[in-house]
Design a protein around this motif. Sequence first.
Motif, PDB file in Angstrom:
ATOM      1  N   ASP A 111      46.452  25.394  19.828  1.00  0.00           N
ATOM      2  CA  ASP A 111      47.361  24.415  20.430  1.00  0.00           C
ATOM      3  C   ASP A 111      47.085  24.275  21.927  1.00  0.00           C
ATOM      4  OD1 ASP A 111      48.827  23.549  18.217  1.00  0.00           O
ATOM      5  OD2 ASP A 111      50.331  25.132  18.411  1.00  0.00           O
ATOM      6  N   ASP A 112      46.950  25.413  22.579  1.00  0.00           N
ATOM      7  CA  ASP A 112      46.747  25.442  24.023  1.00  0.00           C
ATOM      8  C   ASP A 112      45.429  24.770  24.401  1.00  0.00           C
ATOM      9  OD1 ASP A 112      47.210  26.026  26.678  1.00  0.00           O
ATOM     10  OD2 ASP A 112      47.092  28.197  26.447  1.00  0.00           O
ATOM     11  N   LEU A 113      44.363  25.074  23.683  1.00  0.00           N
ATOM     12  CA  LEU A 113      43.061  24.477  23.975  1.00  0.00           C
ATOM     13  C   LEU A 113      43.086  22.966  23.745  1.00  0.00           C
ATOM     14  CD1 LEU A 113      40.769  27.214  22.418  1.00  0.00           C
ATOM     15  CD2 LEU A 113      40.810  26.557  24.836  1.00  0.00           C
ATOM     16  N   ALA A 114      43.727  22.543  22.661  1.00  0.00           N
ATOM     17  CA  ALA A 114      43.830  21.110  22.395  1.00  0.00           C
ATOM     18  C   ALA A 114      44.624  20.405  23.495  1.00  0.00           C
ATOM     19  CB  ALA A 114      44.476  20.877  21.027  1.00  0.00           C
ATOM     20  N   ALA A 115      45.700  21.053  23.964  1.00  0.00           N
ATOM     21  CA  ALA A 115      46.498  20.475  25.044  1.00  0.00           C
ATOM     22  C   ALA A 115      45.695  20.395  26.336  1.00  0.00           C
ATOM     23  CB  ALA A 115      47.769  21.296  25.255  1.00  0.00           C
ATOM     24  N   ALA A 116      44.888  21.415  26.607  1.00  0.00           N
ATOM     25  CA  ALA A 116      44.047  21.405  27.808  1.00  0.00           C
ATOM     26  C   ALA A 116      43.042  20.265  27.758  1.00  0.00           C
ATOM     27  CB  ALA A 116      43.334  22.749  27.957  1.00  0.00           C
ATOM     28  N   ALA A 117      42.446  20.051  26.582  1.00  0.00           N
ATOM     29  CA  ALA A 117      41.534  18.926  26.432  1.00  0.00           C
ATOM     30  C   ALA A 117      42.273  17.601  26.613  1.00  0.00           C
ATOM     31  CB  ALA A 117      40.853  18.980  25.068  1.00  0.00           C
ATOM     32  N   GLY A 118      43.530  17.577  26.194  1.00  0.00           N
ATOM     33  CA  GLY A 118      44.337  16.375  26.337  1.00  0.00           C
ATOM     34  C   GLY A 118      44.617  16.003  27.774  1.00  0.00           C
ATOM     35  N   LEU A 119      44.476  16.954  28.705  1.00  0.00           N
ATOM     36  CA  LEU A 119      44.641  16.657  30.125  1.00  0.00           C
ATOM     37  C   LEU A 119      43.437  15.911  30.695  1.00  0.00           C
ATOM     38  CD1 LEU A 119      46.115  20.018  31.504  1.00  0.00           C
ATOM     39  CD2 LEU A 119      47.353  17.935  30.886  1.00  0.00           C
ATOM     40  N   GLY A 120      42.357  15.858  29.904  1.00  0.00           N
ATOM     41  CA  GLY A 120      41.153  15.191  30.373  1.00  0.00           C
ATOM     42  C   GLY A 120      40.041  16.141  30.769  1.00  0.00           C
ATOM     43  N   ALA A 121      40.256  17.432  30.608  1.00  0.00           N
ATOM     44  CA  ALA A 121      39.227  18.408  30.955  1.00  0.00           C
ATOM     45  C   ALA A 121      38.202  18.521  29.828  1.00  0.00           C
ATOM     46  CB  ALA A 121      39.852  19.771  31.218  1.00  0.00           C
ATOM     47  N   GLU A 122      36.987  18.890  30.196  1.00  0.00           N
ATOM     48  CA  GLU A 122      35.939  19.187  29.225  1.00  0.00           C
ATOM     49  C   GLU A 122      35.932  20.705  29.038  1.00  0.00           C
ATOM     50  OE1 GLU A 122      32.350  17.477  30.747  1.00  0.00           O
ATOM     51  OE2 GLU A 122      33.142  15.436  30.656  1.00  0.00           O
ATOM     52  N   ILE A 123      36.132  21.148  27.802  1.00  0.00           N
ATOM     53  CA  ILE A 123      36.383  22.556  27.516  1.00  0.00           C
ATOM     54  C   ILE A 123      35.270  23.160  26.660  1.00  0.00           C
ATOM     55  CG2 ILE A 123      38.012  24.232  26.571  1.00  0.00           C
ATOM     56  CD1 ILE A 123      39.288  22.640  28.763  1.00  0.00           C
ATOM     57  N   ALA A 124      34.673  24.230  27.177  1.00  0.00           N
ATOM     58  CA  ALA A 124      33.800  25.082  26.362  1.00  0.00           C
ATOM     59  C   ALA A 124      34.476  26.445  26.279  1.00  0.00           C
ATOM     60  CB  ALA A 124      32.421  25.207  26.988  1.00  0.00           C
ATOM     61  N   VAL A 125      34.365  27.093  25.134  1.00  0.00           N
ATOM     62  CA  VAL A 125      34.991  28.389  24.914  1.00  0.00           C
ATOM     63  C   VAL A 125      33.916  29.388  24.519  1.00  0.00           C
ATOM     64  CG1 VAL A 125      36.739  29.688  23.636  1.00  0.00           C
ATOM     65  CG2 VAL A 125      37.095  27.243  24.096  1.00  0.00           C
ATOM     66  N   VAL A 126      33.805  30.471  25.271  1.00  0.00           N
ATOM     67  CA  VAL A 126      32.958  31.594  24.868  1.00  0.00           C
ATOM     68  C   VAL A 126      33.880  32.649  24.275  1.00  0.00           C
ATOM     69  CG1 VAL A 126      31.487  33.483  25.654  1.00  0.00           C
ATOM     70  CG2 VAL A 126      31.118  31.172  26.527  1.00  0.00           C
ATOM     71  N   VAL A 127      33.673  32.958  23.012  1.00  0.00           N
ATOM     72  CA  VAL A 127      34.582  33.856  22.301  1.00  0.00           C
ATOM     73  C   VAL A 127      33.886  35.184  22.000  1.00  0.00           C
ATOM     74  CG1 VAL A 127      33.989  32.912  20.027  1.00  0.00           C
ATOM     75  CG2 VAL A 127      36.204  34.021  20.360  1.00  0.00           C
ATOM     76  N   GLY A 128      34.639  36.265  22.157  1.00  0.00           N
ATOM     77  CA  GLY A 128      34.117  37.590  21.832  1.00  0.00           C
ATOM     78  C   GLY A 128      34.329  37.930  20.364  1.00  0.00           C
ATOM     79  N   GLY A 129      34.013  39.165  20.001  1.00  0.00           N
ATOM     80  CA  GLY A 129      34.135  39.571  18.604  1.00  0.00           C
ATOM     81  C   GLY A 129      34.800  40.922  18.421  1.00  0.00           C
ATOM     82  N   GLY A 130      35.462  41.420  19.478  1.00  0.00           N
ATOM     83  CA  GLY A 130      35.998  42.774  19.438  1.00  0.00           C
ATOM     84  C   GLY A 130      37.096  43.008  18.427  1.00  0.00           C
ATOM     85  N   ASN A 131      37.707  41.958  17.921  1.00  0.00           N
ATOM     86  CA  ASN A 131      38.715  42.147  16.868  1.00  0.00           C
ATOM     87  C   ASN A 131      38.078  42.509  15.534  1.00  0.00           C
ATOM     88  OD1 ASN A 131      37.655  39.477  17.045  1.00  0.00           O
ATOM     89  ND2 ASN A 131      39.268  38.719  15.696  1.00  0.00           N
ATOM     90  N   PHE A 132      36.774  42.303  15.408  1.00  0.00           N
ATOM     91  CA  PHE A 132      36.040  42.707  14.212  1.00  0.00           C
ATOM     92  C   PHE A 132      35.084  43.866  14.498  1.00  0.00           C
ATOM     93  CE2 PHE A 132      36.963  38.219  12.976  1.00  0.00           C
ATOM     94  CZ  PHE A 132      37.692  38.487  11.828  1.00  0.00           C
ATOM     95  N   PHE A 133      34.288  43.731  15.561  1.00  0.00           N
ATOM     96  CA  PHE A 133      33.275  44.752  15.846  1.00  0.00           C
ATOM     97  C   PHE A 133      32.816  44.605  17.285  1.00  0.00           C
ATOM     98  CE2 PHE A 133      29.142  46.782  15.914  1.00  0.00           C
ATOM     99  CZ  PHE A 133      29.285  47.853  15.036  1.00  0.00           C
ATOM    100  N   ARG A 134      32.745  45.723  18.005  1.00  0.00           N
ATOM    101  CA  ARG A 134      32.209  45.749  19.364  1.00  0.00           C
ATOM    102  C   ARG A 134      30.933  46.578  19.364  1.00  0.00           C
ATOM    103  NH1 ARG A 134      35.209  44.289  23.702  1.00  0.00           N
ATOM    104  NH2 ARG A 134      34.181  45.820  25.024  1.00  0.00           N
ATOM    105  N   GLY A 135      29.853  45.985  19.886  1.00  0.00           N
ATOM    106  CA  GLY A 135      28.568  46.657  19.862  1.00  0.00           C
ATOM    107  C   GLY A 135      28.578  48.017  20.526  1.00  0.00           C
TER     108      GLY A 135
END
Length: 256
Positions: free
Chosen positions: A54-78
């Motif tokens: 919801d938050d990311l969609a709302a941020a895009a709705g402000l007119g910003a261009e959004i890229a998200v780099v997501v981690g994986g620690g909720n499944f596995f951390r190297g």
Amino acid sequence: MNASPQGPNASPPSPNASQPSPQWKRVVVKLSGEALQGGLTHGLDSATLDRIADDLAAAAGLGAEIAVVVGGGNFFRGIRGAEKGIERARADSIGMLATVMNALALEYAIEKRGQPARALSAVPMPSVCQPFSRQAALHHLDKGRIVILAGGTGNPFFTTDTGAALRAAELSCDAIMKATQVDGVYSADPKKDPAATRYERLTHDEAIAKNLAVMDTAAFALARENRIPIIVFSIAEPRAITAALSGEGRATVVAP
């Protein structure tokens, strides 16, 4: 938060004073895997995933261009896998796969809200999602899609923090928005040290010299070399990304 727009893509002031205006036109949001697990011990919490989407969609709705780099620690951390006896390069590869799972979940959650999104992976797996390339990511951003960047840098021994700084530089982003569990950068862990002090603003050099652990040194150095500000804020509240993006949220600014 008092921060000035940075870089050539900074947006002009909104003509409508009642409508929040993004302080930066193009940003990378660095989102940890742990942020997606909510109150669970691991995996994905659906309510938390929906709130962040919801938050990311709302941020895009402000007119910003959004890229998200997501981690994986909720499944596995190297790094944790390496501590348990898995070869570090192999453990990091497993962690990269975990980031792809999160990216696919986030892509779907965002698109359910009517906001186009695309997951791109630095580890090629074209039957699952599009391989990352700078040209493809810029194309999707130009089309108004939220781009979710998985697979870190595609190489072992690099954190997703460094991946976020790398992608921000590659995509000519105006800022890195580092989502954490606290509302900025502190002199020590505020959950362990009640005397920890919070910084409103720091330079990249100060963050490196003080060995502040909110991002790794390589990420700070890469952001410094490319003069990209880092906005450190808490992801715990609803619309936290939108508030930080519009300069209304409580955050620490790390800037040249």
